[in-house]
Design an enzyme around this catalytic site. Structure first.
Site, mmCIF file in Angstrom:
data_model
loop_
_atom_site.group_PDB
_atom_site.id
_atom_site.type_symbol
_atom_site.label_atom_id
_atom_site.label_comp_id
_atom_site.label_asym_id
_atom_site.label_seq_id
_atom_site.Cartn_x
_atom_site.Cartn_y
_atom_site.Cartn_z
ATOM 1 C CE LYS A 1 -3.852 2.179 2.389
ATOM 2 N NZ LYS A 1 -4.814 1.944 3.473
ATOM 3 C CE LYS B 1 -6.790 2.045 -0.543
ATOM 4 N NZ LYS B 1 -7.401 1.694 0.558
HETATM 5 ZN ZN LIG Z 1 -5.795 3.246 8.756
#
Ligand SMILES: [Zn+2]
Length: 341
Positions: A210, A263
């Site tokens: 992420k 992501k």
């Molecule tokens: Zn968070």
């Protein structure tokens, strides 16, 4: 000139489908849903046209709308009725996600995935409780309240909270747990917690790579989760790094992650593709709020055809190697796919 090889032969209408390498199906898609304990009516999210924050008592109706389009899975995000420094409402038995999950799993067949993080529940908006950074120079964030301490998220204290949140979600009936905080050891801590409490069958989809991305902007309006000071670069990944993503993902795989997520999606298709080649786990990609908002904004100006660019975006994410896609386009694209069948 050698024209015995003509790729155009296979681009004729009746054969294109036969030789198509990638396909998109509503069952590949996961629709994010925002459940808001502070409202008793549906609130449109301005920067994400078509999306709303719904009150707990509307969560079943909202999920039914998703199911009607052919999408079978939802990801729940919660906005709690109150916040504190530790984010204690995140694991409350009567918390917003726990209530919504109980109702949705009792009344629908949706596959319910819950986001497990603390940023929507802490009053400072970071993904865990804070501690003073010991090696302060250049690492931590100056607290906005100006009391001089340099603060960062306390990784190991956060792990205890993540364990409690995950167990409370599973107890409410969540089908899958998705930790998004990028804490070191989070998958192991959650796996241990779930197994200890008898939820061995509940899989973990880890936000394994992420990135600290500017594409999350509209989501922060939606989930009310913007940090009150500083940013998340001490725990989310540097957009410049690809090799580091493999190291992150490997750790999560070793700790027992069942699904590996990247992501955002579109600016990180190389990462999706690298993970696809290296691991045999299912790979998920999160087509984030900014990716959604920019296409909507351009379509509003008449510069792009929304339906076509949405479909092309999701197809490219699958082509890069994602098996499943979290996307705010889920419902629209699923409807389009069934219409064109
Ligand atoms: Zn968070």
């Amino acid at each position: 000139m050698d024209l015995t090889r003509r790729p155009r032969r296979l681009r004729q209408d009746r054969v294109r489908g036969l030789v198509s390498e990638t396909s998109l199906d509503p069952s590949d898609l996961i629709a994010p849903i925002f459940v808001d304990a502070t409202t008793d009516e549906r609130l449109p999210i301005e920067s994400m046209p078509g999306h709303e924050r719904v009150p707990i008592e509307q969560s079943v109706a909202r999920v039914e709308e998703v199911l009607e389009t052919g999408v079978e899975a939802v990801m729940l995000f919660g906005i709690p009725e109150s916040k504190d420094a530790e984010g204690t409402r995140a694991w409350a038995e009567d918390g917003v996600i726990q209530e919504a999950t109980r109702q949705i799993t009792a009344e629908t067949d949706a596959y319910v995935i819950t986001d497990v993080c603390l940023c929507e529940y802490t009053d400072h908006g970071h993904c865990g409780p804070l501690e003073e950074e010991l090696r302060s120079e250049g690492h931590g964030e100056r607290c906005a309240h100006g009391h001089g301490a340099t603060l960062t998220v306390d990784n190991d204290a956060t792990l205890e909270s993540l364990d409690r949140i995950a167990v409370s979600h599973a107890a409410a009936g969540a089908d899958m747990i998705a930790p998004s905080g990028m804490m070191d050891g989070m998958v192991a801590a959650i796996r241990e917690g779930l197994d200890r409490e008898g939820y061995e069958h509940v899989p973990i989809m880890s936000y394994a790579a992420k990135y600290e991305s500017a594409f999350y902007g509209p989501f922060r309006d939606a989930a009310d989760g913007a940090p009150s000071f500083g940013n998340r670069r001490h725990y989310q990944m540097d957009p410049a790094n690809a090799r580091e993503a493999m190291r992150e993902v490997r750790l999560d795989a070793e700790q027992g992650a069942d699904v590996l997520m990247v992501k955002p999606a579109l600016p990180y298709l190389d990462i999706v593709s690298n993970i696809r080649r290296e691991f045999d786990h299912p790979v998920a990609a999160y087509n984030v709020s900014g990716e959604y908002a920019m296409l909507h904004a351009a379509a509003e100006k008449g510069w792009l055809d929304l339906e076509e660019v949405a479909l092309e975006s999701l197809l490219s994410i699958k082509r890069a190697g994602a098996d499943l896609i979290l996307t705010y386009f889920a419902e629209d694209v699923a409807e389009g796919l069934s219409r064109n069948r």
